[in-house]
Structures are given as structure tokens and as C-alpha cells.
Design an enzyme around this catalytic site. Structure first.
Site, PDB file in Angstrom:
ATOM      1  CG  LEU B 401       3.719  -9.396  16.899  1.00  0.00           C
ATOM      2  CD1 LEU B 401       3.990  -9.462  15.420  1.00  0.00           C
ATOM      3  CD2 LEU B 401       3.229  -8.009  17.276  1.00  0.00           C
ATOM      4  CG  HIS B 530      -7.628   1.654 -11.339  1.00  0.00           C
ATOM      5  ND1 HIS B 530      -6.512   2.259 -10.825  1.00  0.00           N
ATOM      6  CD2 HIS B 530      -8.352   2.634 -11.938  1.00  0.00           C
ATOM      7  CE1 HIS B 530      -6.534   3.542 -11.118  1.00  0.00           C
ATOM      8  NE2 HIS B 530      -7.638   3.809 -11.791  1.00  0.00           N
TER       9      HIS B 530
END
Lengths: 458, 560
Positions: B401, B530
Site C-alpha cells: 500500500l 453529533h
């Protein structure tokens, strides 16, 4: 494997399966028992919460014929919190789906049958048929496909009309002796809609079957003709009242008797139009759209043919040219309208047309989409009809009946004989507002446009 | 300071103290320069600024070159200017090493020119196309989109332009820092000696205290497959997007094949996978692979053949389609022949180590890979460490990778600068940029169970669905799953796998935790904003149950 070859030589797989069971021992499975029933297990609708009484099936993860191992997900059931995967507790083959996706079943009821081995699948399926209302009755086209399937080399032992196996197994093409080259989407559609790939002709590169071939193969038996006699479920010997749509059609036809109408016919050469269609068909253009556009362009020059007589004593000239095209749908007839057909280009018109047809088939046309027409087109050419005359719908001035385009022997002006594609059109018009010369002139213009269609692609 | 004064100052101090005094000066200057260099080539720099910068660089390198290498031309020579080499070069310069990098083809290597960069450009386009074409999805949000379309050349240009931009950023960043970019194929001719040159030009030989091999990899084409670059091709050709075939067969269902299936199906093609193993997506955690099949394969125009090899592929010619002969992977008998419009070979990548001259130092490659230990030191044929020689990236095959290559490069430079460093590969995340994305870090569930059985501990697994996440539902992208495998006795995180919207970005919280050795019971109190997708991971952490009797906070000293 020897058993498989034996089966291929007969046309009645279920019969020979029974024969095999009774007769020679099969070396493969040592777990075979005489009582077949014990090996078909039911998959039950699970209770996903303590208060659940009924569950709705969102989708089947496995398909009929799939091999399952214990713990594999089989179906997705909707619960109030989330969709839950339901797994199978036993190894086996998913033999029959009793409750299709989208339907509900009470908790504890059987929703599918699991056969322990591949040979028991046919038995499980016949058991499935005995389950009442929720049995998976295949739609009529599947039966005709099954009949066709029995003629070419029969598929591996499963009487299910679906000859396409789940993608994980080698395609039946190699086992059946015939090779089917179909694109991935075509294979999926065939599996979902229950088509038999062996009976579909391919139109893709190299003769491969593409998605639209599968759709066409399925649409053919399903297409409801305007005449009720061809529908398979006509209850003979009984009186069936009109549906709302049939009632409306009848009312309109009776009203039209009060209108004085006359008819003018014309033969139009369509060679140039056919060539144009071939060129732009790949862009989604249909013949209906082309004819509608040509008609609209002719009407621009003959606005009186686009008018109507509402009260018996005046011309009502419409400001827009809305071509209604008659479409036969299941149980009736409807005329989706292409608004301002003269103002839209042919590609937008084709797109709009496709949308309207889909809506019509789904019975979701809004009133303004089917009763705002100012001129109607009715085409029976696809059935080979060469000429007919249509009844004038009330509220419009004229309706044009289009026949099939056939190669015809013609005499040309220089004394020679040639073959041209010709179609006959017949216009029925309201003589209170449209006179013979008006109509004839309109038809002459229309013929000119169709025979020299370079302006149609604007 | 004028130019001559600066160099005089540096040179005099060099004579007295060699390394130590030079380094602080260099570091200050280089750090400042690096920040400049990484800011994309600003056209606003005035001529004076540019000249000043250049003079400082000249002074520094002039000072560095003569004394710092201790008789060598360079402190560090890197063979290969791809992502691995570039990462190592930048870190080396920061540590004050005189560095040269040899590139035989094109700066940026595979990642920039034929890999990560152009493929992400294409995937960005395909993601948008897919969303716009999904009428059902649009309608559920209340949107109407009329017939979305694309211009193939413009899409290809986007990918190409991006690759060019990143390539020039990379080159400029190295140039600005004073890394010598040498053009040619590099060959190791002896201990601490490298020769490089282009065909038709005389070779140059340089000496280096340390050498890093970072030559990368190329697409692997199994035998029997004939590549013509137009109808049968590898990812190198596919990323140029010269055509969009109607039906393409993709040989190999790993992350490269999967990403391409996403691109091609979004652009209108139909795809058939040909996979040698019995399961699609064999490298992924099996539960994720199953869900990925349900989301990424089943609803799309894709079918597949597993357990088969493509023994022979003939390119299309004279109007005949591409022919692919499939044989059973175990019995080798002919299964069927596919007739498709194009075939993409995505069967893995082979290391590019030819011409490195490894035989000159008695190093033998294993299936083409350069053998290296956990410190990236090259091992010779007998098994001894070859001093001053390292190999990073795809060429050593440890974890193929891009970010693993640069992490390995940084690890090597740390070692060269005197700090021992062993890279923990289990903390390196990996991602697959399909729509929705897949990402993972650490072990898969079967691997974790195997390790648990061997070493005698228990593992637990927690899972959560994206359907429970407010942000995902707001976007109407509730399809997805996140799972965490951990040790309930210590709270050690063994692996995290995510399939869902922005999975590739979300995984880093988990990979950071693993890299820093954070335990679940400590991280579960961290607050997540949130409504965000990161709450998916918050759910995982909060759902984990660690045996509190044994747990301890990392802040408390452990009693011995």
C-alpha cells in the site's frame, strides 16, 4: 453424475426422479431414505421480538435452487428496529419460496422449504404448490417459457421453468449442450422475471443476449391486445361488468355517434422515415414519437385540423398542439398526451413518451396527461393491419389511424416499377369544422414531411 | 546575509564541528522551506523571495555536501521516486541527511501516475454518476434529476490533470528541499555504491552511506493472457479511460478489481468477475465480504464466476469479441468460454526488482520480492543482514500500500538517524474506495480467532449497522456495517472493519488507537460530535465489554 445423464435423455424430469428413487441405488448420497417427506424442512417466520405477531419479508437473500450451509442468511425480515438477517439452521438447498418479498406472514408460519439434497427440490416444489394462497404461482409467461424450454435440450433436473441457475453455479449452458451468451444484466433480469434464456434471441454484439432482449421476450406474451379475446383469463359464458376505464371508453364512443364525421385516406412512402429511425433509434427515439412529431409539424400549417367543436356552433382553436397517442394497456385503452409536440425536439419527445407509457402501464397518469389532447394518433401497424378507421374521441377535431408500413410494388413517374415501403393512414374528422379540402391539404403536408424528414430531428 | 557571507559562515563552522553545528542551522532553514514547498507552488512569491530561498538552499547543500557525508557523495540514496521514496526523502532531509533520489521512469511512480491518484479521480466521478442516476434515491430525498450523462474524454482528462498536478507538486517539494533528483535506472554495483544512467548516455557512479530500494511494483499478468492495451488491459491502461466497454470481464476480485467494477458499472458497463478462489473479495473479513456482495455486486449489473482461472485470453480482432477460456481452479478442466468486449487483468502486482544489481551483493529475490526483515533491512542469500541497505514499499512485499511504503521509508530514516524503529504493520489501515467505501485495520475475524487459539486468549466481536446512525440516514445511505474485534480481558483492539459511507476516513480513529496502544475501556469515554458518521465507531467502543477487574488506565503506573 451418471444419474444426471440419465435424466437428460427424458423430457419429464420429475417422473424420472421418482423412477430413480424406486430403482437403482445411487452411489452419491448414503443418507437417502425411502420417506422423502422427512427431508424437506420448513423455514419459519421467526419472532424477532416478544410482541411480534407478523413479519414482512424485505428480500430473499438466497434464491430457489441455492445451496445453503448452516448459518447462511436466507431472508431479510423487517422488524421495528432494523432489517434482520434470518439464517438457516440446517444445510440444504432452498427448494421453494412460499412467501415472496414484500409480503407478510404470521410468526411461526412456513415461509420457505429447505430440501436436504438437490434431488428433493422437485418434491419440495410440488409440496409448495399445495400450500394455499401464498404458494408461488409463476405468472403465465413463465409457463409458456417452460413449454418452450422442454423442446431444446432439457435443463438439469428441476422442473422449475427458470432455466437460469444462480450465478454461483456453472451456467446451465455448458450442461445442457447449448451455449447461451448473455450479458450479466440480462442474466439477472431473466432470473428475476422468470425468463428462459434458451428461448430468447440475442441482439447484442456477436448475437449475445442483452437486457432488452429479455424484456422484449417477456413483454411479447404479456402485451394485452385491445381485443379482449386474446387474454387468457376471460371467463367464458358469464357476464362481466365494465371497469371504470371500460365504462369511460364506452361512454365516449356512444357520444361520438352524435358527431358527423367523414374519412380521408392517404398512402405515404416511409423509406426515408425508416432510414432516419434506424439512425436515431439508439438515442431512444421511437416510431410513435417520430409520427407524433411529424403530425404536429403538419398541424402547425393546418391549424383548423387541430381545432374542435365544443358546442355545435363555433370553432375552438387550441393554442397548443397536443398529440394524444392511443396505447393499449392491461384491461383497456388510454391516450397519453404529448403536450406541445411541435415545440419539443424529437429526443425530448421520445423521453417524455417513455415516461408517459411507463406511467400509463402503472396506472399513474394524471388527468391532464390523458385528456388534454387536441389530435389523436392510433397505430395498429404493429399487428400487420394495413388500414382501418378510428372513432373520433369527443372534444377533438380529428383522429388519424395508421397502418403498417409494407414493401409495395409501385409504378414510378418515369414508367418503371419499383418497391417502396408504404403505409396507409386514414383520418376521421368532424365535418362541422373540418372540410374535405382542409383534411386533404393536411394529409398532403404530412406526407411531404414524412417523405422528406430532415426537419424532424430539430 | 549576503550569499558569500552565508556560505562562508557555514563552511567555517563545518570545518570546526562537522555534523553537529550544521544540523541545527540546516533544520531551521529546511523546516521553513518545507512548509513553503508543501504549500502548492505559490505564484505570489516575489523574485527576491525566490532568489533568497535558492541561495539558502545552495549554501546549505554546499555546506552539507562537502563535510556531512564522511567521504560519501550522499548520506542517503533512494532508488525509486514513488510514494515510498518521496516519503523517505522528505524525512531524510528533515533529519539533515544529504539525499539523492534516482528515478528511471517518472516521478511519483505508480501511485501518482497509474494508481491511487487517477483511480480516485475516476471513482469520484463514478460515485456522483451513480448517485445522480439512482432515481429512487433522488426521489426519496425529493430531488429531480433529468438524464445525467458524462463526457468520457473530460472524465479521463480530470484524472490525467490531477496526476500531473500531484506529480509536479511532488517534484517541486523535493527540488525545493535540495534533494538531488537523478534520472536513470539505478543499479547497485557494490557495497554503498550505485550506478545510474539513461540509455544512450554515459553512466554515473555515486557512493552513499545508506541505500534504500523503493522500486515498487507493476501489474502482474498471468501466463496465457495476451495484453493489447485496448481490449485486454491492466489497471495502467484502464486509468486512462480510453473507452467504456459495454461488457467487461474483470479477472481478480480484490480491491483493484472491485474499484474498477464500481467505475465501469457507474459509467454504464456490465461486469463479469473471474475469481480463482471460491469466494469473491478473498482478502476482506468474510462478514464484510458477504455484505459487500449484497451492496456492491448483487444489485448492480455484475455477475461472477468463482473457483476458475482464465487460462487463455485473446484480444478482440476482426469484429470478434474478446475470448476468455475458463478452467476449474482445482481440476483444470475447461469450464466455459466468455465472449466479452474487454477484459481487465487485476490479478495482483509483481515487484519491480529487475536490473537492481542485487546479485552483485549476493541478494536473491523471492518471487521477485527483495527479502527484508522487520526493520526493512535487506537480507542476503544466507540470511544475514546486508548493512546499510534497505528496501521499502511494494518491492519488499510486506504490505503493498502507498502509505505503508512511506511509513516504512520514515522508519528507515529514523534508524539511519540513530533511533531504532520497528513499524507496527497491524496499525496501518487499508481502504477500498468503492461506493460505499470499505476500510479495515488490524486482523480479520478468522485471523483473530486463529491467533487467540494459538496464544490462548478470548476474543469478542461487536457490530453496529449504519442504519442506526442519524447522519447516514439523513443522507439516505444507511447501508453499512462496522465491526470491532477486541480482547475482553485487556481491552486491546485487534481489528476494526467498516463498510459504509466515508469508511476510508472513519477508520483512522481505530488505526490511531491501535498504533498508540489505546485500550477500548479508555477510548469509550471520548466524545464524538453529533450527528456525524464517527458515531458509528463510538457505538462500537461503547458496546465493547471489557472485564473491569483486569483493566487499567494507561495513565496509571502499573504496579510491578
Amino acid at each position: 453424475m451418471a444419474g444426471l445423464l440419465h435424466l437428460q435423455s427424458t423430457l419429464l424430469p420429475s417422473a424420472s426422479a421418482l423412477r430413480r428413487r424406486a430403482g437403482a441405488p445411487v452411489p452419491s448420497s448414503s443418507r437417502r431414505r425411502c420417506r422423502v417427506e422427512a427431508k424437506i424442512r420448513e423455514i419459519f417466520m421467526p419472532a424477532l421480538s416478544s410482541t411480534m405477531t407478523e413479519g414482512k419479508i424485505v428480500s430473499w437473500t438466497a434464491a430457489e435452487g441455492d445451496r445453503l450451509a448452516k448459518g447462511d442468511p436466507v431472508v431479510v425480515v423487517e422488524s421495528d428496529k432494523a432489517d434482520m438477517d434470518v439464517e438457516t439452521f440446517h444445510d440444504g438447498f432452498l427448494a421453494a419460496v412460499l412467501v415472496p418479498a414484500g409480503e407478510s406472514a404470521p410468526v411461526g408460519s412456513a415461509i420457505a422449504l429447505l430440501a436436504e439434497s438437490e434431488e428433493e427440490i422437485p418434491v419440495a416444489q410440488s409440496q409448495a404448490a399445495s400450500f394455499s394462497s401464498s404458494s408461488p404461482s409463476p405468472p403465465p409467461p413463465q409457463e409458456t417459457a417452460a413449454e418452450e424450454a422442454s423442446l431444446p435440450p432439457p435443463p438439469p433436473p428441476s422442473p422449475a421453468p427458470v432455466a437460469v441457475s444462480a450465478p454461483a453455479r456453472p451456467s446451465p449452458a455448458t450442461q445442457g449442450g447449448g451455449r447461451v451468451v448473455a450479458s450479466p444484466y440480462a442474466k439477472k433480469l431473466a432470473k428475476d422475471l422468470g425468463a428462459d434464456l434458451f428461448s430468447v434471441t440475442g441482439s447484442g454484439p456477436g448475437g449475445r443476449i442483452v437486457a432488452k432482449d429479455v424484456e422484449a421476450a417477456l413483454a411479447a406474451p404479456k402485451k394485452a391486445a385491445p381485443v379482449t379475446a386474446t387474454r387468457p383469463d376471460v371467463p367464458l359464458g358469464s357476464t362481466v361488468p365494465f371497469t371504470t376505464m371500460q365504462g369511460a371508453v364506452s361512454k365516449n364512443m356512444v357520444e361520438s355517434l352524435a358527431v358527423p364525421t367523414f374519412r380521408v385516406g392517404y398512402t405515404i412512402t416511409t423509406d426515408a422515415l425508416d432510414q432516419l429511425y434506424k439512425k436515431i433509434k439508439s438515442k431512444g427515439v421511437t416510431m410513435s414519437a417520430l409520427l407524433a412529431k411529424a403530425t404536429a409539424m403538419a398541424l402547425v400549417q393546418h391549424r383548423v385540423v387541430n381545432s374542435s367543436c365544443r358546442d355545435g356552433k363555433s370553432f375552438t382553436y387550441s393554442s397548443s398542439i397536443n398529440i394524444a397517442v392511443a396505447v393499449a394497456i392491461d384491461g383497456g385503452l388510454i391516450t397519453p398526451v404529448l403536450q406541445d409536440a411541435d415545440k419539443l425536439d424529437i429526443y425530448s419527445l421520445s423521453r417524455k413518451w417513455k415516461e408517459l407509457v411507463d406511467k400509463a402501464r402503472a396506472k399513474q397518469l394524471q388527468p391532464h396527461e390523458y385528456n388534454s389532447g387536441t389530435f389523436t394518433l392510433s397505430n395498429l401497424g404493429m399487428f400487420g393491419v394495413d388500414r382501418f378507421d378510428a372513432i373520433l374521441p369527443p372534444g377533438t377535431g380529428a383522429i388519424m389511424a395508421v397502418g403498417a408500413s409494407e414493401p409495395t410494388v409501385v409504378g414510378t413517374k418515369d414508367g418503371r416499377i419499383g418497391i417502396k415501403n408504404q403505409m396507409q393512414v386514414n383520418v376521421t374528422a368532424d365535418h362541422r369544422i373540418i372540410y374535405g379540402a382542409d383534411l386533404a391539404a393536411f394529409l398532403q403536408t404530412l406526407a411531404k414531411i414524412i417523405e422528406d424528414p430532415k426537419d424532424l430531428t430539430f | 546575509m549576503s550569499l558569500s557571507a552565508a556560505s562562508a559562515a557555514v563552511a567555517s563552522s563545518a570545518a570546526a564541528y562537522r555534523y553537529d553545528t550544521i544540523r541545527p542551522v540546516a533544520r531551521l532553514r529546511f523546516c521553513g522551506l518545507r512548509r513553503e514547498a508543501l504549500r502548492f507552488h505559490s505564484p505570489r512569491s516575489t523574485p527576491q523571495l525566490v532568489a533568497a530561498r535558492r541561495s539558502v538552499v545552495a549554501a546549505a547543500t554546499a555546506g552539507n555536501g562537502a563535510a556531512a557525508s564522511g567521504g560519501f557523495d550522499y548520506d542517503l540514496v533512494i532508488i525509486g521516486a514513488g510514494v515510498g521514496g518521496h516519503g523517505a526523502a522528505l524525512h531524510a532531509v528533515e533529519k539533515g541527511l544529504k539525499t539523492a533520489i534516482i528515478e528511471g521512469d517518472i516521478v511519483g511512480g505508480t501511485c501518482v501516475n497509474r494508481g491511487c491518484v487517477p483511480s480516485k479521480a475516476l471513482l469520484a466521478v463514478s460515485g456522483r454518476m451513480r448517485e445522480l442516476q439512482d432515481e429512487h434515491h433522488m426521489k426519496s430525498l425529493g430531488l429531480q434529476v433529468s438524464s445525467p450523462g458524462y463526457d468520457r474524454q473530460a472524465v479521463a482528462d480530470h484524472a490525467n490533470n490531477l496526476a500531473s498536478k500531484i506529480r509536479s507538486n511532488l517534484t517541486n517539494s523535493m527540488k525545493a528541499l535540495g534533494v538531488d533528483i537523478l534520472t536513470g535506472i539505478g543499479t547497485i554495483v557494490g557495497k554503498q555504491k550505485v550506478r545510474y544512467g539513461k540509455v544512450g548516455f554515459p553512466d554515473n557512479e555515486i557512493t552513499a552511506r545508506n541505500i534504500i530500494i523503493a522500486t515498487g511494483s507493476v501489474p502482474f499478468v498471468p501466463k496465457g493472457i495476451e495484453i493489447d492495451g485496448k481490449t485486454v488491459f491492466t489497471s495502467d491502461h484502464a486509468l486512462k479511460l480510453e473507452s467504456v466497454p459495454e461488457w467487461i470481464a474483470i479477472v481478480g476480485s480484490g480491491y483493484i478489481g472491485l474499484e474498477f467494477s464500481d467505475v465501469y458499472t457507474a459509467l454504464g458497463s456490465e461486469v463479469t468477475f473471474v475469481e480463482a478462489l471460491d469466494q469473491l473479495m478473498p482478502g476482506f473479513d468474510p462478514e464484510i465480504a458477504k455484505l459487500a456482495q449484497r451492496i456492491l455486486i448483487n444489485p448492480r449489473k455484475i455477475d461472477y464466476h468463482t473457483g476458475v482461472f482464465a487460462s487463455k485470453i485473446t484480444p478482440a480482432k476482426d469484429g470478434k469479441p474478446v475470448l476468455i477460456e475458463l478452467i476449474d481452479a482445482k481440476t483444470k478442466e475447461h469450464k466455459e468460454t466468455l465472449e466479452v468486449d474487454a477484459a481487465l487483468i487485476a490479478t495482483g502486482r509483481a515487484p519491480f526488482t529487475k536490473g537492481l544489481g542485487l546479485e552483485n551483493i549476493n541478494v536473491i529475490t523471492q518471487r521477485g520480492f527483495v527479502p527484508a526483515d522487520e526493520r526493512m533491512q535487506v537480507m542476503d542469500a544466507i540470511g544475514n543482514v546486508v548493512p546499510n541497505l534497505y528496501c521499502i514499499g511494494d518491492a519488499n512485499g510486506k504490505l503493498m500500500l502507498a502509505h505503508a511504503a512511506s511509513a516504512q521509508g520514515i522508519s528507515v530514516v529514523e534508524q539511519i538517524s540513530g533511533r531504532d524503529n520497528i513499524l507496527n504493520h497491524l496499525s496501518i489501515p487499508a481502504a477500498c474506495f468503492t461506493h460505499p467505501e470499505i476500510s479495515m485495520v488490524g486482523l480479520t475475524e478468522p485471523q483473530a480467532r486463529e491467533k487467540a487459539d494459538k496464544e490462548g486468549f478470548e476474543i469478542s466481536v461487536v457490530k453496529t449497522s449504519f442504519k442506526a446512525n442519524t447522519k447516514a440516514l439523513a443522507e439516505n445511505e444507511g447501508d453499512g456495517l462496522a465491526k470491532m474485534i477486541y480482547r475482553p480481558d485487556t481491552g486491546e483492539i485487534l481489528g476494526v472493519h467498516i463498510l459504509g459511507l466515508h469508511a476510508a476516513d472513519l477508520i483512522h480513529e481505530a488505526s490511531n488507537a491501535i498504533a498508540l496502544g489505546t485500550h477500548v475501556q479508555d477510548i469509550k469515554f471520548a466524545v464524538h460530535a453529533h450527528p456525524t458518521l464517527s458515531e458509528v465507531l463510538d457505538e462500537l467502543f461503547k458496546a465493547a465489554k471489557v472485564d473491569t477487574a483486569v483493566s487499567h488506565s494507561i495513565n496509571e503506573p502499573v504496579a510491578v
